[in-house]
Write a protein that holds these residues in place. Sequence first.
Motif, PDB file in Angstrom:
ATOM      1  N   PRO A 133       0.884  -1.338  -0.345  1.00  0.00           N
ATOM      2  CA  PRO A 133       0.337   0.071  -0.225  1.00  0.00           C
ATOM      3  C   PRO A 133       0.872   1.189   0.306  1.00  0.00           C
ATOM      4  O   PRO A 133       0.255   2.722   0.445  1.00  0.00           O
ATOM      5  N   TYR A 134       1.894   1.379  -0.655  1.00  0.00           N
ATOM      6  CA  TYR A 134       2.815   2.730  -1.114  1.00  0.00           C
ATOM      7  C   TYR A 134       2.434   2.889  -2.768  1.00  0.00           C
ATOM      8  O   TYR A 134       3.178   1.647  -3.335  1.00  0.00           O
ATOM      9  N   GLY A 135       2.893   4.114  -2.943  1.00  0.00           N
ATOM     10  CA  GLY A 135       3.539   4.472  -4.045  1.00  0.00           C
ATOM     11  C   GLY A 135       4.640   4.168  -4.534  1.00  0.00           C
ATOM     12  O   GLY A 135       5.634   4.171  -3.760  1.00  0.00           O
ATOM     13  N   GLN A 136       5.149   4.117  -5.763  1.00  0.00           N
ATOM     14  CA  GLN A 136       5.844   4.025  -6.362  1.00  0.00           C
ATOM     15  C   GLN A 136       7.348   5.700  -5.894  1.00  0.00           C
ATOM     16  O   GLN A 136       8.753   4.539  -4.919  1.00  0.00           O
ATOM     17  N   CYS A 137       6.935   6.746  -5.392  1.00  0.00           N
ATOM     18  CA  CYS A 137       7.978   7.430  -4.555  1.00  0.00           C
ATOM     19  C   CYS A 137       8.707   6.852  -3.389  1.00  0.00           C
ATOM     20  O   CYS A 137       9.347   7.050  -3.229  1.00  0.00           O
ATOM     21  N   ALA A 138       7.784   6.494  -3.034  1.00  0.00           N
ATOM     22  CA  ALA A 138       7.025   6.506  -1.278  1.00  0.00           C
ATOM     23  C   ALA A 138       8.007   5.082  -1.089  1.00  0.00           C
ATOM     24  O   ALA A 138       9.231   4.475  -0.464  1.00  0.00           O
ATOM     25  N   LEU A 139       8.351   4.223  -2.304  1.00  0.00           N
ATOM     26  CA  LEU A 139       9.114   2.643  -2.348  1.00  0.00           C
ATOM     27  C   LEU A 139      10.406   3.043  -2.617  1.00  0.00           C
ATOM     28  O   LEU A 139      11.364   2.299  -1.967  1.00  0.00           O
ATOM     29  N   ARG A 140      10.461   4.091  -3.499  1.00  0.00           N
ATOM     30  CA  ARG A 140      11.708   4.291  -4.061  1.00  0.00           C
ATOM     31  C   ARG A 140      12.360   4.949  -2.784  1.00  0.00           C
ATOM     32  O   ARG A 140      13.397   4.434  -2.487  1.00  0.00           O
ATOM     33  N   THR A 141      12.220   5.645  -2.191  1.00  0.00           N
ATOM     34  CA  THR A 141      12.876   6.284  -1.309  1.00  0.00           C
ATOM     35  C   THR A 141      13.112   5.429   0.261  1.00  0.00           C
ATOM     36  O   THR A 141      14.378   5.650   1.106  1.00  0.00           O
ATOM     37  N   ALA A 142      11.835   4.799   0.512  1.00  0.00           N
ATOM     38  CA  ALA A 142      12.114   3.139   1.594  1.00  0.00           C
ATOM     39  C   ALA A 142      13.280   2.693   1.013  1.00  0.00           C
ATOM     40  O   ALA A 142      14.081   2.552   1.725  1.00  0.00           O
ATOM     41  N   LEU A 143      13.553   2.041  -0.316  1.00  0.00           N
ATOM     42  CA  LEU A 143      14.658   1.380  -0.229  1.00  0.00           C
ATOM     43  C   LEU A 143      16.040   1.980   0.218  1.00  0.00           C
ATOM     44  O   LEU A 143      16.397   1.146  -0.095  1.00  0.00           O
ATOM     45  N   ASN A 144      16.161   3.002  -1.197  1.00  0.00           N
ATOM     46  CA  ASN A 144      17.159   3.911  -1.061  1.00  0.00           C
ATOM     47  C   ASN A 144      17.975   3.925   0.857  1.00  0.00           C
ATOM     48  O   ASN A 144      18.705   3.772   1.552  1.00  0.00           O
ATOM     49  N   ASN A 145      16.900   4.175   1.952  1.00  0.00           N
ATOM     50  CA  ASN A 145      16.414   4.208   3.382  1.00  0.00           C
ATOM     51  C   ASN A 145      17.255   3.149   3.668  1.00  0.00           C
ATOM     52  O   ASN A 145      17.762   2.724   4.329  1.00  0.00           O
ATOM     53  N   LEU A 146      16.833   1.307   2.953  1.00  0.00           N
ATOM     54  CA  LEU A 146      16.932   0.629   3.309  1.00  0.00           C
ATOM     55  C   LEU A 146      18.380   0.607   3.148  1.00  0.00           C
ATOM     56  O   LEU A 146      19.434  -0.685   3.304  1.00  0.00           O
TER      57      LEU A 146
END
Length: 293
Positions: A74-87
């Motif tokens: 339940p996340y958009g692509q921008c949020a997922l991209r930021t989250a993966l960068n944080n991971l």
Amino acid sequence: MADSQLSAAPSPAHAVPHPMANPGYGKRSAPDQHRRTRHDFTHLPPREAAIAGYVDRLPDGADISVKTLAKQLPYGQCALRTALNNLQRAGHLRRGREHLTDPGSRRWITRSWWSRTAREDDWWAAFTRGDVPEPEEPPDRARPTRSRAHILLAALGRTAPALSLSQADCTALAPLLAEWFARGATDEHAVQALTSGLPSPVHHPAALLRRRLTDKLPPEPARPPARPPLRILECAKCRAPGRPEALPGGICGACRGERAPDSPSTPLSPSEVRSRVAEIRGAMNDRRERAPV
């Protein structure tokens, strides 16, 4: 807190299975990880903890691209991209390319290495160089009931009737002959070495073969050192390739806002360039005038 957030993301075991990437791509688990617990990602923010818990439970080869994850979570692509960068900054994820180890292959494939255990930049650098041992993959198919060595020993009686063996003798001698094959011996070489020059009569064929298998064992060939895998990591933001030591936290210097070092030499101004060109032309004309006709 993180445990409650993990429930925000659907489990990989939900009704619609998570898509798999093309063979050789997708998620690739890093070696030597701690066992899974309910507190693996409590050090992360809630969103990153939920996404990390979901990715961690996916099998190797799963497609963990931003577009695919956006269809499952339940996340958009921008949020997922930021989250993966944080991971990636937290040491759980590294993305890059790896050269296939098949002989003669020139293919590079995209990898997304995942580690449940957070890793430091030094560990990822050693992993990229191939200094971190990886567990052996299980064989694709089960071994046959009777080994190659067992079959050859059982058939020796056809070549030399005096060397007919029982089932128990073949089972006991097979490991000795298997070592011959491990050292490069062929079936013809083994049969020739075991059957030539037999005494007459042969009182104990199993004892004779055990002696020959031990005394005539071929020398162990020199094995070339294993070539480490060729891996290149990429920046989490701009995807530019770089050495691991130049990507602390998976981010390159340009994306961190660092200025490039100044050039050691100051470029010439246009007037200085014209002056240098005039000097070179003058020197060339002098040489032509001094040259003998």
